[in-house]
Design a protein around this motif. Structure first.
Motif, PDB file in Angstrom:
ATOM      1  N   MET A 104       0.842  -1.204   0.000  1.00  0.00           N
ATOM      2  CA  MET A 104       0.000   0.000   0.000  1.00  0.00           C
ATOM      3  C   MET A 104       0.879   1.257   0.000  1.00  0.00           C
ATOM      4  O   MET A 104       0.590   2.232  -0.687  1.00  0.00           O
ATOM      5  CB  MET A 104      -0.916   0.003   1.218  1.00  0.00           C
ATOM      6  N   ALA A 105       1.979   1.207   0.779  1.00  0.00           N
ATOM      7  CA  ALA A 105       2.903   2.345   0.831  1.00  0.00           C
ATOM      8  C   ALA A 105       3.537   2.580  -0.543  1.00  0.00           C
ATOM      9  O   ALA A 105       3.681   3.719  -0.993  1.00  0.00           O
ATOM     10  CB  ALA A 105       3.979   2.107   1.883  1.00  0.00           C
ATOM     11  N   MET A 106       3.915   1.484  -1.211  1.00  0.00           N
ATOM     12  CA  MET A 106       4.519   1.620  -2.542  1.00  0.00           C
ATOM     13  C   MET A 106       3.515   2.159  -3.558  1.00  0.00           C
ATOM     14  O   MET A 106       3.864   2.951  -4.428  1.00  0.00           O
ATOM     15  CB  MET A 106       5.081   0.271  -3.011  1.00  0.00           C
ATOM     16  N   ASP A 107       2.252   1.755  -3.437  1.00  0.00           N
ATOM     17  CA  ASP A 107       1.206   2.303  -4.310  1.00  0.00           C
ATOM     18  C   ASP A 107       1.061   3.801  -4.081  1.00  0.00           C
ATOM     19  O   ASP A 107       0.861   4.573  -5.018  1.00  0.00           O
ATOM     20  CB  ASP A 107      -0.137   1.611  -4.054  1.00  0.00           C
ATOM     21  N   LEU A 108       1.188   4.213  -2.812  1.00  0.00           N
ATOM     22  CA  LEU A 108       1.053   5.620  -2.448  1.00  0.00           C
ATOM     23  C   LEU A 108       2.187   6.467  -3.022  1.00  0.00           C
ATOM     24  O   LEU A 108       1.954   7.532  -3.595  1.00  0.00           O
ATOM     25  CB  LEU A 108       1.015   5.743  -0.923  1.00  0.00           C
ATOM     26  N   PHE A 113       7.311   8.660  -8.748  1.00  0.00           N
ATOM     27  CA  PHE A 113       8.346   8.137  -9.629  1.00  0.00           C
ATOM     28  C   PHE A 113       8.115   8.528 -11.081  1.00  0.00           C
ATOM     29  O   PHE A 113       6.978   8.667 -11.520  1.00  0.00           O
ATOM     30  CB  PHE A 113       8.433   6.610  -9.512  1.00  0.00           C
ATOM     31  N   GLU A 114       9.217   8.711 -11.766  1.00  0.00           N
ATOM     32  CA  GLU A 114       9.162   9.072 -13.190  1.00  0.00           C
ATOM     33  C   GLU A 114       8.472   7.976 -13.998  1.00  0.00           C
ATOM     34  O   GLU A 114       7.723   8.249 -14.923  1.00  0.00           O
ATOM     35  CB  GLU A 114      10.593   9.289 -13.696  1.00  0.00           C
ATOM     36  N   ASN A 115       8.764   6.725 -13.621  1.00  0.00           N
ATOM     37  CA  ASN A 115       8.156   5.585 -14.310  1.00  0.00           C
ATOM     38  C   ASN A 115       7.603   4.612 -13.270  1.00  0.00           C
ATOM     39  O   ASN A 115       8.343   3.832 -12.670  1.00  0.00           O
ATOM     40  CB  ASN A 115       9.197   4.897 -15.208  1.00  0.00           C
ATOM     41  N   ARG A 116       6.300   4.664 -13.044  1.00  0.00           N
ATOM     42  CA  ARG A 116       5.665   3.828 -12.014  1.00  0.00           C
ATOM     43  C   ARG A 116       5.848   2.336 -12.305  1.00  0.00           C
ATOM     44  O   ARG A 116       5.979   1.533 -11.391  1.00  0.00           O
ATOM     45  CB  ARG A 116       4.169   4.131 -11.943  1.00  0.00           C
ATOM     46  N   ALA A 120       6.972  -1.008  -9.893  1.00  0.00           N
ATOM     47  CA  ALA A 120       6.115  -2.192  -9.761  1.00  0.00           C
ATOM     48  C   ALA A 120       6.848  -3.448 -10.230  1.00  0.00           C
ATOM     49  O   ALA A 120       6.767  -4.504  -9.592  1.00  0.00           O
ATOM     50  CB  ALA A 120       4.831  -1.991 -10.563  1.00  0.00           C
ATOM     51  N   ARG A 121       7.592  -3.329 -11.334  1.00  0.00           N
ATOM     52  CA  ARG A 121       8.340  -4.476 -11.861  1.00  0.00           C
ATOM     53  C   ARG A 121       9.411  -4.921 -10.877  1.00  0.00           C
ATOM     54  O   ARG A 121       9.605  -6.126 -10.650  1.00  0.00           O
ATOM     55  CB  ARG A 121       8.982  -4.108 -13.204  1.00  0.00           C
TER      56      ARG A 121
END
Length: 202
Positions: A104-108, A113-116, A120-121
């Motif tokens: 959830m924190a990373m989604d937030l 980021f320049e390239n989401r 995620a990858r």
């Protein structure tokens, strides 16, 4: 031991608690109590967790004082120790992340980021190899442009069981800018050498 007296007076099955006590040498120690009411009496286990608490305290101090953004995640994927620098990198306060699911924190923060998709990858790659060390260079576009070295490694218990993961977000913007500048100088030098060689061949 007020807690123990209260438990024995009104036993309600299982209970556990911790208390700090002072010994004769005036050194504080931490005790962890586990109590279980049974038909034929009580079972009470007392564990001295002083060293464990001291280690946890030192670990928290290291995380808190780090110049890198750091997040310690438990084996359930919940953030236990985020530090102040981690929040600053993304224009947020570290307390917003404590107790939050790491995903959830990373989604937030992915919006920063320049390239989401790269973030995620990278997270998916780590999930596929939970015991491995991994690192990736990613760029933040907001609240200010920064180049980050994002690295992560598993945390193992004394018995070798995976009990969590630490994530580190290191600002390497100056290093990458310097690297780009040196490449520019090298390219200019190469061009001048080529031009001078051509002049000498005429």
């Amino acid at each position: 031991l007020v807690d123990l007296a209260e438990y024995l007076a009104t036993p309600l099955g299982f209970a556990e608690w911790e208390r700090d006590t002072a010994s004769n040498a005036d050194q504080a120690s931490s005790l962890h109590f586990r109590a279980l009411a049974q038909t034929n009496g009580h079972t009470i286990l007392v564990e001295d967790v002083t060293e464990r608490r001291a280690l946890e305290s030192r670990s928290k101090a290291i995380v808190a004082s780090s110049k890198d953004g750091m997040v310690v995640v438990d084996d359930q994927g919940v953030i236990q120790w985020p530090n102040g620098r981690f929040g600053q990198l993304f224009g947020l306060h570290w307390r917003q992340f404590k107790g939050m699911k790491f995903q959830m924190a990373m989604d937030l923060i992915s919006e920063c980021f320049e390239n989401r998709s790269e973030l995620a990858r990278f997270i998916r790659q780590v999930e596929r190899a939970p015991d491995a060390h991994a690192e990736e260079i990613l760029t933040i576009a907001w609240p200010q442009r920064l180049v980050l070295l994002v690295s992560t490694r598993a945390i193992s218990s004394e018995k070798g069981r995976n009990i969590g993961r630490v994530w580190t977000f290191s600002d390497i913007t100056k290093f990458k800018d310097m690297e780009q500048e040196l490449r520019g100088y090298a390219s200019q030098l190469e061009s001048r050498v080529r031009e001078r060689t051509q002049e000498l061949e005429k």
